[in-house]
Write an enzyme that holds these catalytic residues in place. Structure first.
Site, PDB file in Angstrom:
ATOM      1  N   ASN A  63       0.871  -1.184   0.000  1.00  0.00           N
ATOM      2  CA  ASN A  63       0.000   0.000   0.000  1.00  0.00           C
ATOM      3  C   ASN A  63       0.902   1.226   0.000  1.00  0.00           C
ATOM      4  OD1 ASN A  63      -1.799   2.029   0.456  1.00  0.00           O
ATOM      5  ND2 ASN A  63      -2.400   1.374   2.511  1.00  0.00           N
ATOM      6  N   TRP A  64       0.957   1.876  -1.151  1.00  0.00           N
ATOM      7  CA  TRP A  64       1.878   3.013  -1.279  1.00  0.00           C
ATOM      8  C   TRP A  64       1.302   4.306  -0.691  1.00  0.00           C
ATOM      9  CZ3 TRP A  64       3.771   2.150  -7.061  1.00  0.00           C
ATOM     10  CH2 TRP A  64       4.685   1.089  -7.069  1.00  0.00           C
ATOM     11  N   LYS A  65       0.057   4.267  -0.272  1.00  0.00           N
ATOM     12  CA  LYS A  65      -0.571   5.461   0.314  1.00  0.00           C
ATOM     13  C   LYS A  65      -0.341   6.665  -0.618  1.00  0.00           C
ATOM     14  CE  LYS A  65      -0.214   3.177   4.711  1.00  0.00           C
ATOM     15  NZ  LYS A  65      -0.026   3.211   6.145  1.00  0.00           N
TER      16      LYS A  65
ATOM     17  N   HIS B 238      -9.605   0.831   4.890  1.00  0.00           N
ATOM     18  CA  HIS B 238      -8.299   1.007   5.539  1.00  0.00           C
ATOM     19  C   HIS B 238      -8.483   1.901   6.757  1.00  0.00           C
ATOM     20  CE1 HIS B 238      -4.194   2.300   6.264  1.00  0.00           C
ATOM     21  NE2 HIS B 238      -3.838   1.190   5.678  1.00  0.00           N
TER      22      HIS B 238
ATOM     23  N   GLU C  60      -6.850   4.289   7.857  1.00  0.00           N
ATOM     24  CA  GLU C  60      -6.687   5.731   7.614  1.00  0.00           C
ATOM     25  C   GLU C  60      -7.965   6.322   7.021  1.00  0.00           C
ATOM     26  OE1 GLU C  60      -2.943   5.436   5.508  1.00  0.00           O
ATOM     27  OE2 GLU C  60      -2.000   4.871   7.407  1.00  0.00           O
TER      28      GLU C  60
ATOM     29  N   GLU D 109      -5.382  -5.120  10.440  1.00  0.00           N
ATOM     30  CA  GLU D 109      -4.379  -4.074  10.632  1.00  0.00           C
ATOM     31  C   GLU D 109      -4.694  -3.322  11.922  1.00  0.00           C
ATOM     32  OE1 GLU D 109      -2.163  -2.814   6.843  1.00  0.00           O
ATOM     33  OE2 GLU D 109      -3.951  -1.587   6.991  1.00  0.00           O
TER      34      GLU D 109
ATOM     35  N   GLY E  63       2.454   2.291  10.845  1.00  0.00           N
ATOM     36  CA  GLY E  63       3.399   3.402  10.726  1.00  0.00           C
ATOM     37  C   GLY E  63       4.049   3.791  12.044  1.00  0.00           C
TER      38      GLY E  63
ATOM     39  N   SER F 131       3.431  -2.115  10.382  1.00  0.00           N
ATOM     40  CA  SER F 131       4.872  -2.134  10.653  1.00  0.00           C
ATOM     41  C   SER F 131       5.542  -3.458  10.303  1.00  0.00           C
ATOM     42  CB  SER F 131       5.154  -1.754  12.115  1.00  0.00           C
ATOM     43  OG  SER F 131       4.741  -0.414  12.346  1.00  0.00           O
TER      44      SER F 131
ATOM     45  N   GLY G  16       2.947  -0.901   4.257  1.00  0.00           N
ATOM     46  CA  GLY G  16       3.062   0.487   3.835  1.00  0.00           C
ATOM     47  C   GLY G  16       4.525   0.868   3.661  1.00  0.00           C
ATOM     48  N   GLY G  17       5.105   1.425   4.715  1.00  0.00           N
ATOM     49  CA  GLY G  17       6.458   2.000   4.661  1.00  0.00           C
ATOM     50  C   GLY G  17       7.511   1.107   4.020  1.00  0.00           C
TER      51      GLY G  17
HETATM   52  P1  13P Z   1       3.021   0.408   7.674  1.00  0.00           P
HETATM   53  O1  13P Z   1       3.540  -0.869   7.065  1.00  0.00           O
HETATM   54  O2  13P Z   1       3.755   1.640   7.199  1.00  0.00           O
HETATM   55  O3  13P Z   1       2.878   0.306   9.151  1.00  0.00           O
HETATM   56  O4  13P Z   1       1.536   0.588   7.100  1.00  0.00           O
HETATM   57  C1  13P Z   1       0.654  -0.458   7.193  1.00  0.00           C
HETATM   58  C2  13P Z   1      -0.539  -0.146   6.377  1.00  0.00           C
HETATM   59  O5  13P Z   1      -1.314   0.727   6.705  1.00  0.00           O
HETATM   60  C3  13P Z   1      -0.732  -0.920   5.146  1.00  0.00           C
HETATM   61  O6  13P Z   1      -2.023  -0.722   4.648  1.00  0.00           O
END
Ligand code: 13P
Length: 251
Positions: free
Chosen positions: A11-13, A98, A100, A170, A176, A213, A234-235
């Site tokens: 997930n590149w956000k 998600h 977020e 999640e 994050g 994470s 994500g990250g």
């Molecule tokens: P991180 O891997 O940056 O914690 O993000 C997780 C995420 O929200 C994937 O959708």
């Protein structure tokens, strides 16, 4: 590592425009070869979906998806994207609910359910996210929150339609933050989710990913648990070399 099917979702956000998405994928695909039973999903920003599809054309193990959609197929919803629009750009999957979206943009269980139903109708594979906040976990409400979130999905679709759904657990406190759930924490909630959907008549083994994470240091311990069918990252998915290394660890 076993030969069971694993799904790695990136997930590149709000990172990687069309040029960066193209560069990422050409580098990443050079570094990886298709592996049986390993699926690689990418969720770029919607503006980069078409570029990501072009850059990954011919790789059957790669799927490009959208990070969010509106449930209506068209209409006066300024700034929103519908399932037919993202599908036309090449998206074959969509992230739904998600954390977020839920916590920063106020998306409700009801809206998440509508999006799920709309994705199934449009034949775009939904990857639906659930998970508790830190306050909910500390208040001993993880089980209640996740059960409620799953329950609202169950109201929207029939048991047979679950064949086309992927879920992700999640925990919001792990996203994050560098704090990941332990493999035991993840396995426990995955088991709860599986129990909730099977007791409501869903016979299909729905894949359940873990996200929050995930990195090269913890991915193998998470995937070692049979309850964990893949990861949503994500990250650690933002750089092609290290993402290729991470997906190669379990191959
Ligand atoms: P991180 O891997 O940056 O914690 O993000 C997780 C995420 O929200 C994937 O959708």
């Amino acid at each position: 590592m076993s030969r069971r099917s694993l799904l790695y979702a990136a997930n590149w956000k709000m990172h990687h425009g069309p040029a960066a998405a193209r560069d990422f994928l050409s580098r990443f695909l050079n570094l990886t070869s298709p592996v049986a039973d390993r699926r690689l999903w990418f969720f770029p920003p919607s503006i980069s979906i078409a570029a990501a599809c072009e850059a990954s054309a011919g790789r059957q193990d790669v799927t490009i998806g959208a990070q969010n959609v509106h449930w209506e197929p068209k209409g006066p919803f300024t700034g929103e994207l519908s399932l037919p629009l993202v599908a036309e750009a090449g998206a074959r999957a969509v992230l739904i609910g998600h954390s977020e979206r839920r916590h920063l943009f106020g998306e409700t269980d009801e809206q998440v359910g509508r999006k799920l139903a709309a994705a199934l109708k449009a034949r775009v594979t939904p990857l639906v996210c659930v998970g508790e906040t830190l306050a909910e976990r500390e208040g001993g409400r993880t089980e209640a929150v996740v059960t409620r979130q799953i329950g609202s999905l169950l109201e929207r679709i029939t048991p047979g339609e679950w064949e086309k759904v992927v879920l992700a657990y999640e925990p919001v406190w792990a996203i994050g933050t560098g704090k990941n759930a332990t493999p035991d924490d993840a396995a426990q909630v995955h088991e709860l989710i599986r129990f909730e959907i099977s007791r409501r008549g869903v016979a299909h083994r729905v894949p359940i990913l873990y996200g929050g994470s995930v990195n090269q240091g913890n991915v193998l311990a998470l995937l070692a648990r049979e309850e964990v069918d893949g990861v949503l990252v994500g990250g650690a998915s933002l750089e092609p070399d290290s993402w290729a290394e991470l997906v190669g660890l379990g191959a």
